[in-house]
Write an enzyme that holds these catalytic residues in place. Sequence first.
Site, PDB file in Angstrom:
ATOM      1  N   LYS A 151       0.877  -1.182   0.000  1.00 37.68           N
ATOM      2  CA  LYS A 151       0.000   0.000   0.000  1.00 37.68           C
ATOM      3  C   LYS A 151       0.911   1.228   0.000  1.00 37.68           C
ATOM      4  O   LYS A 151       1.536   1.549   1.004  1.00 37.68           O
ATOM      5  CB  LYS A 151      -0.927   0.003   1.222  1.00 37.68           C
ATOM      6  CG  LYS A 151      -1.913   1.159   1.212  1.00 37.68           C
ATOM      7  CD  LYS A 151      -2.878   1.081   2.393  1.00 37.68           C
ATOM      8  CE  LYS A 151      -4.021   2.081   2.296  1.00 37.68           C
ATOM      9  NZ  LYS A 151      -3.628   3.464   2.132  1.00 37.68           N
ATOM     10  N   ARG A 191      -3.691   8.743  -5.388  1.00 41.44           N
ATOM     11  CA  ARG A 191      -4.308   7.805  -6.331  1.00 41.44           C
ATOM     12  C   ARG A 191      -4.632   8.535  -7.627  1.00 41.44           C
ATOM     13  O   ARG A 191      -5.190   9.628  -7.611  1.00 41.44           O
ATOM     14  CB  ARG A 191      -5.591   7.265  -5.730  1.00 41.44           C
ATOM     15  CG  ARG A 191      -6.254   6.196  -6.590  1.00 41.44           C
ATOM     16  CD  ARG A 191      -7.399   5.591  -5.821  1.00 41.44           C
ATOM     17  NE  ARG A 191      -7.973   4.436  -6.452  1.00 41.44           N
ATOM     18  CZ  ARG A 191      -8.714   3.550  -5.806  1.00 41.44           C
ATOM     19  NH1 ARG A 191      -8.946   3.692  -4.529  1.00 41.44           N
ATOM     20  NH2 ARG A 191      -9.227   2.514  -6.435  1.00 41.44           N
ATOM     21  N   ARG A 230     -17.186   0.652  -1.096  1.00 44.33           N
ATOM     22  CA  ARG A 230     -16.215   0.286  -0.085  1.00 44.33           C
ATOM     23  C   ARG A 230     -16.683  -1.033   0.497  1.00 44.33           C
ATOM     24  O   ARG A 230     -17.814  -1.143   0.949  1.00 44.33           O
ATOM     25  CB  ARG A 230     -16.189   1.358   1.012  1.00 44.33           C
ATOM     26  CG  ARG A 230     -15.130   1.110   2.072  1.00 44.33           C
ATOM     27  CD  ARG A 230     -15.262   2.092   3.215  1.00 44.33           C
ATOM     28  NE  ARG A 230     -14.996   3.460   2.838  1.00 44.33           N
ATOM     29  CZ  ARG A 230     -13.777   3.978   2.654  1.00 44.33           C
ATOM     30  NH1 ARG A 230     -12.714   3.207   2.792  1.00 44.33           N
ATOM     31  NH2 ARG A 230     -13.620   5.227   2.329  1.00 44.33           N
ATOM     32  N   LYS A 254      -7.646  -3.037   3.751  1.00 43.92           N
ATOM     33  CA  LYS A 254      -6.352  -2.388   4.024  1.00 43.92           C
ATOM     34  C   LYS A 254      -5.878  -2.747   5.422  1.00 43.92           C
ATOM     35  O   LYS A 254      -6.684  -2.945   6.335  1.00 43.92           O
ATOM     36  CB  LYS A 254      -6.450  -0.875   3.827  1.00 43.92           C
ATOM     37  CG  LYS A 254      -7.519  -0.196   4.614  1.00 43.92           C
ATOM     38  CD  LYS A 254      -7.643   1.271   4.206  1.00 43.92           C
ATOM     39  CE  LYS A 254      -8.855   1.905   4.854  1.00 43.92           C
ATOM     40  NZ  LYS A 254      -9.105   3.274   4.457  1.00 43.92           N
TER      41      LYS A 254
HETATM   42  P1  AMP Z   1      -7.231   5.020   2.412  1.00 48.75           P
HETATM   43  O1  AMP Z   1      -7.005   6.345   1.742  1.00 48.75           O
HETATM   44  O2  AMP Z   1      -6.518   4.848   3.718  1.00 48.75           O
HETATM   45  O3  AMP Z   1      -8.703   4.655   2.471  1.00 48.75           O
HETATM   46  O4  AMP Z   1      -6.575   3.894   1.491  1.00 48.75           O
HETATM   47  C1  AMP Z   1      -6.980   3.670   0.180  1.00 48.75           C
HETATM   48  C2  AMP Z   1      -5.985   4.295  -0.775  1.00 48.75           C
HETATM   49  O5  AMP Z   1      -4.736   3.601  -0.743  1.00 48.75           O
HETATM   50  C3  AMP Z   1      -6.372   4.193  -2.220  1.00 48.75           C
HETATM   51  O6  AMP Z   1      -7.333   5.137  -2.570  1.00 48.75           O
HETATM   52  C4  AMP Z   1      -5.051   4.413  -2.924  1.00 48.75           C
HETATM   53  O7  AMP Z   1      -4.817   5.801  -3.054  1.00 48.75           O
HETATM   54  C5  AMP Z   1      -4.034   3.912  -1.943  1.00 48.75           C
HETATM   55  N1  AMP Z   1      -3.268   2.727  -2.403  1.00 48.75           N
HETATM   56  C6  AMP Z   1      -1.945   2.568  -2.214  1.00 48.75           C
HETATM   57  N2  AMP Z   1      -1.531   1.390  -2.699  1.00 48.75           N
HETATM   58  C7  AMP Z   1      -2.612   0.762  -3.222  1.00 48.75           C
HETATM   59  C8  AMP Z   1      -2.820  -0.486  -3.865  1.00 48.75           C
HETATM   60  N3  AMP Z   1      -1.826  -1.359  -4.056  1.00 48.75           N
HETATM   61  N4  AMP Z   1      -4.084  -0.797  -4.262  1.00 48.75           N
HETATM   62  C9  AMP Z   1      -5.099   0.075  -4.075  1.00 48.75           C
HETATM   63  N5  AMP Z   1      -4.966   1.271  -3.468  1.00 48.75           N
HETATM   64  C10 AMP Z   1      -3.734   1.626  -3.045  1.00 48.75           C
END
Ligand code: AMP
Length: 581
Positions: free
Chosen positions: A251, A256, A415, A421
Amino acid sequence: MLYSEIADVFDRLESTSSRLEMTSILSDFFKRMEPGPLKSTVYLCQGKLHPDHYAAELGMADKLVLRSIAFVSGVTESKIDELWKKEGDPGTIAEALIKTRKQAALFSEPLTLEKVLKNLTLIENAEGRDSQDKKMKYLSNLLMDSGPAEARYICRIVTGRMRIGAGSMTILDALAGAFGTKEDRPDIERAFNITCDLGLVAETLAVGGVDAVRKMKVTVGNPIKVMLAERLPSMPLILDRMGGRCAMEFKYDGIRVQAHIDNNNVKLYSRRLEDLTSNFPDIAAELRKRCKAEKAIIEGECVAVDREGNMLPFQNVTHRRKKHGMDKAVEDHPVKMFMFDMLLVNDEDLTLCPLEQRRSKLIETFDLSEKVQLTTMEIISTPGDGEKFFSGALGKKCEGIMAKSLSSEYKAGSRGFLWIKYKKDYEEALTDSFDLVVVGAFYGRGKRAGKYGALLMAVFDEETGHYSTVCKLGTGFDDAFLADLPEMLDRYISEGRPHTVDAEMMPDVWFLPTVVLEVVAAEISLSPIHTAAKNIVKEDAGLGLRFPRFTGRVRDDKGPEECMTANEVLSMYEMQAQGKE
Ligand code: AMP
């Protein structure tokens, strides 16, 4: 069509906070409309002339709008300025003054929707040295023919204050009510999620019914709502949920980006549908060079790197989010793109294909380079291997891992537990991060007297479409941030509690839910004053965050509806309660 009919509907929507009632008002109205006006009305409901991803903005400064109001009402600019200092919203002032002007408006003619659209478009397109004068002229021309409510909504639209509480979900409910049945609602929502264009969905429904909407496809140039992940606190829980086997990816801690490649034209969109192409021209060019297909839509994370190519934390990539001096920023702040998904290749819509197949297409379609790579991915089937992979991710300065179901389609805009995550924070008790929206502010005392000292923060409740509070946030702000708060927030000041905010606490100032901040907290607890998940765990209690602290990260990549939801807080509360047993 008369604009007064639309203003009347806006007025009725604003005077109710019941989502059911809003849906029924809109649905009755939509049913009677022709496809063209329907499309425009759907955009206007959200204060826009176009879908979200359309770059042009109406954005007139309050001062300019006040000058138009002065001109039309014959009241002096200084008097209007005084009113503005008290009211904050030019729409309310226009409404009040036009009410008293009623008798004088002898030469006005009924305002049509066509004329409103025409003049708003002229305002949007006004350019050059005299653009401000032109904008004022087109606005005054509309206000001249407006009744009080019509004027209120025109001013709110041009100043970006149109929040009548009809969120996208309410509009989709209303469209399903007007042109289909409850059973058609998921298909209508999917059409919206893959086009990000509510007006287009409405028009398609009005012309061809639900069948036409079911045939809508992903297209290059129309951003797709991003798929989002749920969270779980441990590897065994993640693997359990995934049926014992899943893909795990690093991650990355960046921004994004959804890239739309169409022959030589490449556009990059943020998850909020902003056009980021000019922020990452190097990535756009590299994607074009490396993509073997004529058309493609891919997703990836743009991450800042140092001269040796090592990944740097998120803050470094924000240097690329500025408006000017991009050539230098490209030079000084190198980035790499880590691609993780493919949603279209040539004319093949891949969103319904399983992840495994989408990943293979991505590999087939791109010649990788230093700048454009794939996310590191492994197939994992034991918690031990998962932990090893997780440590590897942290070693590379990633935030953690994303677990993904191999057989899952790309669920645009949703979602769920198909993606999960797992971040470093989760290992450290509950120092988890929450993206919360600001709905109010309290004036400070002592050193912070006269400035905002604390903020009232809320989560989004998907069921009601409202925002409910979870904490009063007063820690983690440095002096510079506090000094910047008025500039960041004051344009969203609301005269009273916005009717989409459910709160029992009374801040000194209310804001329309807009700005999203990242917050960490020690614990989620039952709260007698906060309204998130109210009455769910316990009668008369909501959920609140204990010891909240701002992390320093403004989530300007997230819109208010993308902040944390009440349901997420509830499931985290339940997770935390299980941990304590
Ligand atoms: P969060 O912002 O904490 O909800 O985490 C989701 C975000 O992690 C996504 O919107 C992406 O911007 C980011 N991200 C980073 N690495 C990845 C990955 N391998 N697959 C999908 N999202 C990722």
